[in-house]
Enzyme design. Structure first.
Site, PDB file in Angstrom:
ATOM      1  N   CYS A 130       0.813  -1.224   0.000  1.00 50.27           N
ATOM      2  CA  CYS A 130       0.000   0.000   0.000  1.00 50.27           C
ATOM      3  C   CYS A 130       0.852   1.282   0.000  1.00 50.27           C
ATOM      4  O   CYS A 130       0.484   2.268  -0.642  1.00 50.27           O
ATOM      5  CB  CYS A 130      -0.974  -0.011   1.174  1.00 50.27           C
ATOM      6  N   HIS A 244      -2.808   6.520   4.465  1.00 48.64           N
ATOM      7  CA  HIS A 244      -1.370   6.766   4.601  1.00 48.64           C
ATOM      8  C   HIS A 244      -0.997   8.112   3.949  1.00 48.64           C
ATOM      9  O   HIS A 244      -1.566   8.493   2.926  1.00 48.64           O
ATOM     10  CB  HIS A 244      -0.562   5.690   3.878  1.00 48.64           C
TER      11      HIS A 244
HETATM   12  N1  LIG Z   1      -4.852  -3.098   5.710  1.00 47.39           N
HETATM   13  C1  LIG Z   1      -4.311  -2.644   4.602  1.00 47.39           C
HETATM   14  O1  LIG Z   1      -4.282  -1.448   4.317  1.00 47.39           O
HETATM   15  C2  LIG Z   1      -3.691  -3.580   3.623  1.00 47.39           C
HETATM   16  C3  LIG Z   1      -3.210  -3.051   2.438  1.00 47.39           C
HETATM   17  C4  LIG Z   1      -2.655  -3.894   1.504  1.00 47.39           C
HETATM   18  C5  LIG Z   1      -2.581  -5.243   1.779  1.00 47.39           C
HETATM   19  N2  LIG Z   1      -3.046  -5.731   2.947  1.00 47.39           N
HETATM   20  C6  LIG Z   1      -2.951  -7.166   3.198  1.00 47.39           C
HETATM   21  O2  LIG Z   1      -4.254  -7.728   3.259  1.00 47.39           O
HETATM   22  C7  LIG Z   1      -4.275  -8.787   4.210  1.00 47.39           C
HETATM   23  C8  LIG Z   1      -5.366  -8.549   5.235  1.00 47.39           C
HETATM   24  O3  LIG Z   1      -5.193  -7.294   5.825  1.00 47.39           O
HETATM   25  P1  LIG Z   1      -6.310  -6.630   6.749  1.00 47.39           P
HETATM   26  O4  LIG Z   1      -5.747  -5.312   7.079  1.00 47.39           O
HETATM   27  O5  LIG Z   1      -7.659  -6.743   6.151  1.00 47.39           O
HETATM   28  O6  LIG Z   1      -6.222  -7.584   8.061  1.00 47.39           O
HETATM   29  P2  LIG Z   1      -7.330  -7.880   9.175  1.00 47.39           P
HETATM   30  O7  LIG Z   1      -8.260  -6.742   9.349  1.00 47.39           O
HETATM   31  O8  LIG Z   1      -6.555  -8.355  10.358  1.00 47.39           O
HETATM   32  O9  LIG Z   1      -8.157  -9.112   8.564  1.00 47.39           O
HETATM   33  C9  LIG Z   1      -7.589 -10.394   8.426  1.00 47.39           C
HETATM   34  C10 LIG Z   1      -8.548 -11.299   7.703  1.00 47.39           C
HETATM   35  O10 LIG Z   1      -7.911 -12.563   7.498  1.00 47.39           O
HETATM   36  C11 LIG Z   1      -8.761 -13.594   8.010  1.00 47.39           C
HETATM   37  N3  LIG Z   1      -7.988 -14.709   8.523  1.00 47.39           N
HETATM   38  C12 LIG Z   1      -7.065 -14.713   9.507  1.00 47.39           C
HETATM   39  N4  LIG Z   1      -6.619 -15.970   9.729  1.00 47.39           N
HETATM   40  C13 LIG Z   1      -7.293 -16.760   8.854  1.00 47.39           C
HETATM   41  C14 LIG Z   1      -7.284 -18.162   8.605  1.00 47.39           C
HETATM   42  N5  LIG Z   1      -6.497 -19.016   9.295  1.00 47.39           N
HETATM   43  N6  LIG Z   1      -8.106 -18.649   7.631  1.00 47.39           N
HETATM   44  C15 LIG Z   1      -8.916 -17.813   6.945  1.00 47.39           C
HETATM   45  N7  LIG Z   1      -8.966 -16.477   7.147  1.00 47.39           N
HETATM   46  C16 LIG Z   1      -8.152 -15.971   8.090  1.00 47.39           C
HETATM   47  C17 LIG Z   1      -9.523 -12.925   9.127  1.00 47.39           C
HETATM   48  O11 LIG Z   1     -10.668 -13.693   9.424  1.00 47.39           O
HETATM   49  P3  LIG Z   1     -11.287 -13.751  10.933  1.00 47.39           P
HETATM   50  O12 LIG Z   1     -12.027 -12.462  11.125  1.00 47.39           O
HETATM   51  O13 LIG Z   1     -12.178 -14.942  10.875  1.00 47.39           O
HETATM   52  O14 LIG Z   1     -10.122 -13.908  11.858  1.00 47.39           O
HETATM   53  C18 LIG Z   1      -9.834 -11.577   8.485  1.00 47.39           C
HETATM   54  O15 LIG Z   1     -10.913 -11.719   7.595  1.00 47.39           O
HETATM   55  C19 LIG Z   1      -2.847  -8.871   4.758  1.00 47.39           C
HETATM   56  O16 LIG Z   1      -2.124  -9.781   3.979  1.00 47.39           O
HETATM   57  C20 LIG Z   1      -2.312  -7.493   4.532  1.00 47.39           C
HETATM   58  O17 LIG Z   1      -0.905  -7.465   4.430  1.00 47.39           O
HETATM   59  C21 LIG Z   1      -3.608  -4.943   3.873  1.00 47.39           C
END
Ligand SMILES: NC(=O)c1ccc[n+]([C@@H]2O[C@H](COP(=O)([O-])OP(=O)(O)OC[C@H]3O[C@@H](n4cnc5c(N)ncnc54)[C@H](OP(=O)(O)O)[C@@H]3O)[C@@H](O)[C@H]2O)c1
Length: 341
Positions: A130, A244
């Site tokens: 990002c 950001h």
């Molecule tokens: N946040 C950002 O700005 C951003 C930007 C670019 C890329 N990303 C990437 O996107 C991904 C998610 O980010 P996020 O910010 O959305 O994180 P988040 O809010 O912590 O959400 C994590 C998600 O992953 C799921 N998850 C966790 N463990 C799992 C498992 N064992 N099996 C299936 N699902 C599972 C969670 O489900 P539960 O609710 O059931 O735990 C939740 O839906 C990461 O790889 C991050 O690096 C994020």
């Protein structure tokens, strides 16, 4: 691929997952059927998509039968394990994690820059980091006109970049601080309220760069297809809930004026100028939140370079949207035979 594809979202309950749903909806992305996938913790919970009540399922090896497009945002370990299974089942994966970004067989795509690379995919297309997307959307049209040979970026990264739990920690620790209570950090490594700290990714002991910084450096070179571009980055987590911001200084091969930069950016896709010197009004995360553009302002000649080759600017973008969900949906929109409603 069908015009009304079956779309799976892995990580649907997360900060990015929620934005996948909202972004597909508002852009009229055609969906025949939505499969909502998360961990066992969320299985059985419900969400609403276009008036339909959808039950969240646990992500398993069998989740991708009949799926055309799989959007992944559940962390890189989950992507590494399940994205190849989704491809095997016949889906095209757009992955938000870092798992495959530097794989030479995986296109790393920002549609405003290298949409043509989507054609090269072998099942997986990676969404860039990002902080990289936020910088590169406005830098690309400049780079095309007058090659950027050196780039220095300092980031001011919001809680939302670390997921839903980090956002909650910022809110709760701020409340505790205002009540005069101690809040032991649970998600972040340090006190978050009224504080800032070096980005919470691992540091390479040899280079002193953390993982986030290394991603920005490597991904810039891959996306610009320019291995020689010199990139220095400092990534910092700030107590901002969402979006950001980044201070950027770049040096071009030929002299470049701030007016030239402003003119290039005035017509650039995905960019909006917010550059009001009289009103001292420039890009801010509160203005960047919930909208699609990278806001760019404070465009000025870098006075430390008397040769006139360098310009500084300040940018802000909603990294849950352009830095994640929006960029991924834009990629999905460009997959062959996809049509907008
Ligand atoms: N946040 C950002 O700005 C951003 C930007 C670019 C890329 N990303 C990437 O996107 C991904 C998610 O980010 P996020 O910010 O959305 O994180 P988040 O809010 O912590 O959400 C994590 C998600 O992953 C799921 N998850 C966790 N463990 C799992 C498992 N064992 N099996 C299936 N699902 C599972 C969670 O489900 P539960 O609710 O059931 O735990 C939740 O839906 C990461 O790889 C991050 O690096 C994020």
């Amino acid at each position: 691929m069908s015009d009304d594809p079956v779309v799976a979202i892995a990580g649907v309950t997360g900060a990015v997952g929620a934005e996948f749903i909202a972004t597909m909806d508002r852009r009229g992305f055609r969906v025949g059927k939505l499969k909502a996938l998360a961990s066992a913790r969320s299985a059985g919970k419900r969400l609403s998509f276009r008036g339909q009540d959808i039950v969240i399922e646990e992500l398993t090896a069998d989740s991708f039968e009949g799926v055309d497009i799989a959007l992944f945002s559940a962390g890189s370990g989950i992507s590494k394990k399940f994205a190849p299974l989704a491809v095997k089942a016949g889906a095209v994966v757009v992955d938000n994690s870092s798992a495959f970004r530097m794989d030479p067989n995986v296109p790393l795509v920002i549609p405003e820059i290298n949409a043509g690379r989507i054609r090269d995919h072998k099942g997986i297309i990676a969404n860039p980091n990002c902080a990289a997307i936020t910088a590169l959307v406005p830098l690309w049209p400049i780079h095309k006109q007058n090659r950027i040979k050196r780039l220095i970026i300092s980031t001011y990264q919001a809680a939302s970049g670390a997921g839903a739990a980090a956002m909650e920690e910022l809110v709760e620790s701020t409340r505790a601080h205002l009540r005069g209570e101690v809040y032991p950090p649970k998600v972040m490594p340090h006190t978050y309220a009224f504080n800032l700290f070096s980005h919470n990714t691992a540091i390479d002991p040899e280079t002193g760069y953390n993982d986030e910084e290394t991603k920005v450096i490597k991904e810039t070179r891959k996306i610009f297809e320019d291995e020689k571009i010199a990139v220095g980055v400092t990534c910092v987590r700030v107590p901002v809930l969402r979006a950001h911001s980044e201070a950027i200084t770049f040096e071009c091969e030929k002299p470049i004026s701030e007016t030239r930069v402003r003119n290039i950016l005035a017509g650039a896709r995905g960019v909006r100028l917010v550059d009001d010197r009289t009103g001292n009004y420039f890009p801010m995360p509160t203005d960047a939140s919930g909208q699609d553009d990278v806001l760019v302002g404070r465009i000025r000649q870098d006075l430390s370079d008397p040769t006139g080759h360098s310009v500084s600017m300040f940018v802000a973008a909603d990294q849950l949207l352009k830095g994640a969900a929006l960029n991924a949906v834009q990629i999905a929109e460009l997959l062959p035979q996809r049509a907008m409603a």
